[in-house]
Motif scaffolding. Structure first.
Motif, short mmCIF file in Angstrom:
data_model
loop_
_atom_site.label_atom_id
_atom_site.label_comp_id
_atom_site.label_asym_id
_atom_site.label_seq_id
_atom_site.Cartn_x
_atom_site.Cartn_y
_atom_site.Cartn_z
N ILE A 72 0.85 -1.20 0.00
CA ILE A 72 0.00 0.00 0.00
C ILE A 72 0.88 1.24 0.00
N GLY A 88 3.41 3.85 -0.90
CA GLY A 88 4.58 3.80 -1.77
C GLY A 88 4.96 2.39 -2.19
N SER A 89 4.42 1.40 -1.51
CA SER A 89 4.71 0.01 -1.88
C SER A 89 3.68 -0.53 -2.87
N SER A 137 6.54 -4.27 1.45
CA SER A 137 6.32 -3.36 2.58
C SER A 137 7.66 -3.00 3.17
N LYS A 138 7.95 -1.71 3.22
CA LYS A 138 9.23 -1.27 3.78
C LYS A 138 9.36 -1.77 5.22
N THR A 139 8.29 -1.59 5.99
CA THR A 139 8.36 -1.94 7.42
C THR A 139 7.96 -3.38 7.70
N THR A 189 2.80 -2.93 8.20
CA THR A 189 1.62 -2.13 7.84
C THR A 189 0.36 -3.00 7.87
N THR A 237 -1.29 -4.31 4.57
CA THR A 237 -0.45 -5.26 3.83
C THR A 237 -0.33 -6.59 4.56
N GLY A 256 9.22 5.59 1.40
CA GLY A 256 8.21 4.76 0.72
C GLY A 256 7.77 5.34 -0.61
N GLN A 303 0.42 10.92 -3.67
CA GLN A 303 1.22 10.53 -2.50
C GLN A 303 2.57 11.25 -2.51
N GLU A 312 1.99 13.73 0.55
CA GLU A 312 2.60 13.16 1.76
C GLU A 312 3.93 13.87 2.03
N GLN A 345 6.28 11.69 7.46
CA GLN A 345 4.83 11.62 7.25
C GLN A 345 4.13 11.34 8.57
N VAL A 391 0.13 10.71 9.30
CA VAL A 391 -0.67 9.52 9.04
C VAL A 391 -0.76 8.61 10.28
N LYS A 429 -3.98 5.80 12.41
CA LYS A 429 -3.62 4.38 12.55
C LYS A 429 -3.81 3.94 14.00
#
Ligand code: F6P
Length: 546
Positions: free
Chosen positions: A155, A157-158, A208-210, A213, A216, A270, A352, A356, A500, A503, A507
């Motif tokens: 989601i 940037g991914s 997913s960078k992290t 998320t 994801t 991202g 984005q 962002e 960012q 955001v 969450k």
């Protein structure tokens, strides 16, 4: 570093303010009438992209004041610091080095004393090898079938960059394979993407960078269950899942062997990552060679941004024009209309990238700022957009500067379509700039009753961006053009374009509300009265007890 609280008190800003008062009533008709060569002189070229910025409400003086502003804000020094790998993302204490992702193999860029270019190329080599194996039918599903479907789960940037690029580069992609994208936590996104595909022929790319998320990871777990249940074997994951991430531990925990993981680094944001391993689905679609062409396009624009004088520098010109309309004309939004159906998702990608990055309310010193930052970005491909919302741009009461993006040569063999497409793009830029007066309408025989309704005031600014063809290389240059355009704006506004934090709050709250929706008995609700009532209404429809 400039003192941002003083931005509007800088000499350059004050001069621009005074100049704005002089020029605000000047029309594009007047500017073109005064200078017969304007259409040839207010242009620039870089990395095989041509920018006609003549249809902007500017004079040579506006430009020189904008360049003075950029210099006063230290644009060149900040740009060089970014390219050198300094930690310019100060709130996350990170370097900002997406430019290293497209650096040639022979170059070197150091982050904390380590040359990162060999690592970038090692990942690219592994991606290329993997893509060749999948595309060539050497990487097979666990039942021995060829991979025909690639589903990217990710989601933000991914997702946005890979989806945009896969669509834009379809003419260059392997037609025997199907590429799908699942981003939304709405179960329909996953169900619709997978309902008509054979799991035995499907590869999931979990991006997913992290690797934490919520959307994801929820979709990735659902995908794993869907696959294992359908194929009836627990060992299916190894052949049908690969990961793209910076987080080895979480990838392992999910059950993907890190041998099937493609990494990147914390210095890639991202929204700046489509040219990293996050672009794996793009590479699977277009092949390693085309992906490398795309990287070459990015790099060509990096070079242009780094070396061209500000006066001929495409991203700088576009960034400063955005500042001009955003901060002096008070334009709230900007349109981006690609005259290429393949670039259908380019506006979403730019939303984005720009919003962002530059939707910020404090400066680099953490102080509230007293000027406007990033505009709202929106758009749709022309000519569809012309039959939808162009009416408001032509005759509405809001000033909406637009970028129109087109290509001189088509990708399809239907050449006559292309002439019509591009005629429309040129016509829209002309109509927006010069409009039509009551006198002209009368001379054409317009009924007097209709005349006021048909008048188009014109004076609506556009940038026209032209390239030869929508190739992988051009796409890379185009994306880098906007990346550096966003950077230029951020430097003028003295904001961190690479974090960012905004955001996060939503969450956290969603994390609190989820158990409140699903608990058997209603838990004590401690939100505001509106949120509490909405939660109760939802629970009611679910048949849960109050
Ligand atoms: O919520 C915003 C965001 O952090 C984006 O900046 C990022 O591109 C997206 O979420 C996805 O993050 P990840 O790649 O870590 O799953």
């Amino acid at each position: 570093m400039p003192d941002a609280s003083r931005l509007i008190r800088t000499q350059a800003w004050q001069a621009l303010k005074t100049h704005y008062e002089e020029i605000r009533a000047t029309t594009l008709r007047q500017l073109f009438a005064e200078d017969a060569t304007r259409g040839e002189s207010f242009c620039a070229r870089g990395a095989e992209i041509f920018l006609d910025y003549s249809k902007n409400r500017i004079t040579a003086k506006t430009l020189s004041l904008l360049f003075a502003l950029a210099r006063e804000r230290g644009l060149e020094a900040r740009r060089d610091a970014m390219f050198r790998g300094e930690k310019i993302n100060i709130t996350e204490d990170r370097a900002v080095l997406h430019t290293a992702l497209r650096a040639p193999r022979w170059s070197s860029i150091h982050v904390e004393g380590r040359d990162v270019v060999p690592e970038v190329h090692a990942v690219l080599d592994r991606m290329s090898d993997f893509a060749d194996r999948v595309r060539g039918g050497k990487w097979l599903g666990c039942t021995g079938k060829r991979i025909k479907n690639v589903v990217n789960i990710g989601i933000g940037g991914s997702y946005l960059g890979p989806e945009m690029a896969c669509l834009a580069l379809r003419p260059f992609s392997q037609r025997s394979m199907d590429f799908r994208f699942v981003s939304n936590v709405d179960g329909s996104d996953f169900s619709e993407a997978t309902q008509d595909i054979d799991p035995a022929e499907t590869l999931f790319v979990i991006s997913s960078k992290t690797f934490t998320t919520l959307e994801t990871m929820t979709n990735a777990l659902t995908a794993r269950q869907w696959l294992v249940e359908a194929l009836g074997r627990g060992d299916a994951v190894a052949a049908h899942f690969v990961a793209v991430s910076t987080n080895d531990a979480k990838v392992r925990e999910f059950g993907i062997d890190t041998a099937n993981m493609f990494g990147f680094w914390d210095w890639v944001g991202g929204r700046y990552s489509m040219d990293s391993a996050i672009g794996l689905s793009t590479m699977l679609a277009v092949g390693p060679q085309n992906f490398k062409e795309m990287l070459a396009g990015f790099h060509a624009m990096d070079d242009h941004f780094k070396t061209a004088p500000l006066e001929q520098n495409l991203p700088v010109l576009m960034g400063l024009l955005t500042v001009w309309y955003n901060n002096f004309f008070g334009a709230q939004t900007m349109g981006v209309m690609p005259y290429a159906s393949g670039l259908k998702r380019f506006p979403a990608y730019l939303q984005q990238l720009q919003m962002e990055s530059n939707g910020k309310h404090v400066d680099l010193g953490g102080r509230s700022i007293d000027y406007q930052t990033g505009p709202v970005i929106w758009g749709e491909p022309g000519t569809d957009a012309q039959h939808s919302f162009y009416q408001l741009i032509h005759q509405g009461t809001k000033l909406i500067p637009c970028d129109l993006i087109g290509f001189c040569l088509p990708l399809s063999p239907l050449e006559h379509h292309h002439h019509l497409l591009m005629a429309n793009m040129f016509a829209q830029a002309e109509a927006l700039a010069f409009g039509k007066t009551a006198e002209e309408l009368a001379a054409e025989g317009s009924p007097a009753l209709q005349t006021p309704f048909r008048v188009c005031e014109g004076n609506r600014p556009t940038n026209v961006i032209l390239a030869e063809r929508l190739t992988p290389k051009t796409l890379g240059s185009l994306v880098a053009l906007y990346e550096h355009n966003v950077f230029t704006q951020g430097v003028v506004w003295d904001i961190d374009s690479f974090d960012q934090w905004g955001v996060e709050l939503g969450k956290v709250l969603a994390g609190q509300i989820t158990p409140e929706l699903t608990a058997e008995r209603e838990p004590p609700l401690k939100h505001d009265s509106s949120t509490n009532a909405l939660i109760r209404r939802y629970r009611g429809f679910q048949g849960r007890r109050q």
